[in-house]
Design a protein around this motif. Structure first.
Motif, short mmCIF file in Angstrom:
data_model
loop_
_atom_site.label_atom_id
_atom_site.label_comp_id
_atom_site.label_asym_id
_atom_site.label_seq_id
_atom_site.Cartn_x
_atom_site.Cartn_y
_atom_site.Cartn_z
N HIS A 82 -9.29 -92.19 45.13
CA HIS A 82 -8.31 -91.17 44.75
C HIS A 82 -9.00 -90.10 43.92
O HIS A 82 -9.78 -90.41 43.01
N PRO A 83 -8.72 -88.81 44.19
CA PRO A 83 -9.46 -87.74 43.51
C PRO A 83 -9.01 -87.43 42.10
O PRO A 83 -9.68 -86.66 41.40
N GLY A 84 -7.89 -87.98 41.66
CA GLY A 84 -7.34 -87.62 40.36
C GLY A 84 -6.29 -86.55 40.51
O GLY A 84 -5.64 -86.43 41.55
N ASP A 85 -6.12 -85.76 39.48
CA ASP A 85 -5.10 -84.71 39.45
C ASP A 85 -5.68 -83.42 40.01
O ASP A 85 -6.32 -82.64 39.29
N ARG A 86 -5.46 -83.18 41.29
CA ARG A 86 -6.03 -81.99 41.93
C ARG A 86 -5.50 -80.71 41.28
O ARG A 86 -6.23 -79.72 41.16
N GLY A 87 -4.23 -80.71 40.87
CA GLY A 87 -3.66 -79.54 40.23
C GLY A 87 -4.34 -79.17 38.93
O GLY A 87 -4.34 -78.01 38.52
#
Length: 253
Positions: free
Chosen positions: A61-66
């Motif tokens: 999972h990439p984390g918080d893309r925003g």
């Protein structure tokens, strides 16, 4: 030669199980994906069993893309999140028979990032080992992901040497490596013992692989002649419907 459809970019108008079926119908030999976690693993496993295809890899999972995240494993102070993402990816891979997990490093300029990344990769290898899953790292290019911790194949090779685990391998993404130095055949030969997967896309726009500055109709057979006998991963962005972009697939057979 065999080809894998990266369902992070291909057949994205379909739910993941249907995309697996569509890739099979289109003539692909395997599939891979980016972030499958919204789809129950049992549904993915059923589609793979129905088509007889393997899932070659998935990403942590990439984390918080925003908030600008593009991976977590090299971010000091976020080790708990990074290891939860690794455990999630390994569990999903084990449940679906996926062969590899790509551990995303993340965007950071913290001087502690190298040590953090190495420790989290060792953790990933320990998690993956009981399942026979390969851990992949992928050097990106600074144009697409400015500030990404892992840039260039030489950097990735040093990380693999430093971590010293047999399960840790290099994602040889021809698109990124062309942008960060080119000379792909020679670099493939030099890095061959470290390579766990090969991906390709058109350069410079990551579009149709039959268009652009890299002649894959020449390159991929030469990589195969070097002993690469696993599927090549098509990770490109079609200009329109995926099916309309697949002329290369039949030609390069």
């Amino acid at each position: 030669m065999r080809y894998s459809a990266n369902l992070g970019f291909l057949f994205t108008d379909l739910a993941l199980p249907d995309a697996i079926r569509a890739a099979h119908a289109a003539g692909f030999d395997a599939v891979e994906c980016h972030f499958p976690y919204a789809t129950p693993a049992a549904e993915v496993a059923a589609a793979l069993a129905q088509t007889g295809m393997a899932m070659l890899g998935l990403n942590t999972h990439p984390g918080d893309r925003g908030a600008g995240d593009f991976g977590l494993a090299a971010l000091p102070g976020r080790e708990e999140e990074a290891r939860a993402a690794i455990a999630q990816a390994v569990a999903y891979a084990a449940a679906t028979g996926t062969r590899a997990v790509h551990v995303m490093a993340g965007v950071t300029d913290d001087p502690r990032a190298g040590a953090t990344f190495a420790a989290n990769l060792a953790f990933a290898c320990d998690c993956a080992a009981p399942h026979g899953i390969t851990v992949l790292i992928e050097p990106l290019n600074p144009r697409d992901v400015p500030g990404y911790h892992l840039l260039g194949a030489d950097h990735a090779a040093r990380v693999i040497a430093d971590v010293g685990r047999d399960a840790l391998r290099l994602m040889f993404d021809c698109y990124h490596l062309q942008i960060t130095g080119g000379d792909l055949l020679m670099r493939f030969r030099a890095l061959r013992p470290l390579i766990g997967h090969v991906q390709f896309a058109g350069v410079p726009d990551r579009g149709d692989p039959s268009v652009g500055e890299v002649d894959y109709s020449w390159l991929l057979p030469r990589l195969a002649a070097e002993g690469w006998d696993a599927p090549f991963g098509a990770e490109y962005r079609p200009a329109g419907a995926t099916g309309d972009s697949l002329g290369w697939l039949s030609r390069w057979r």
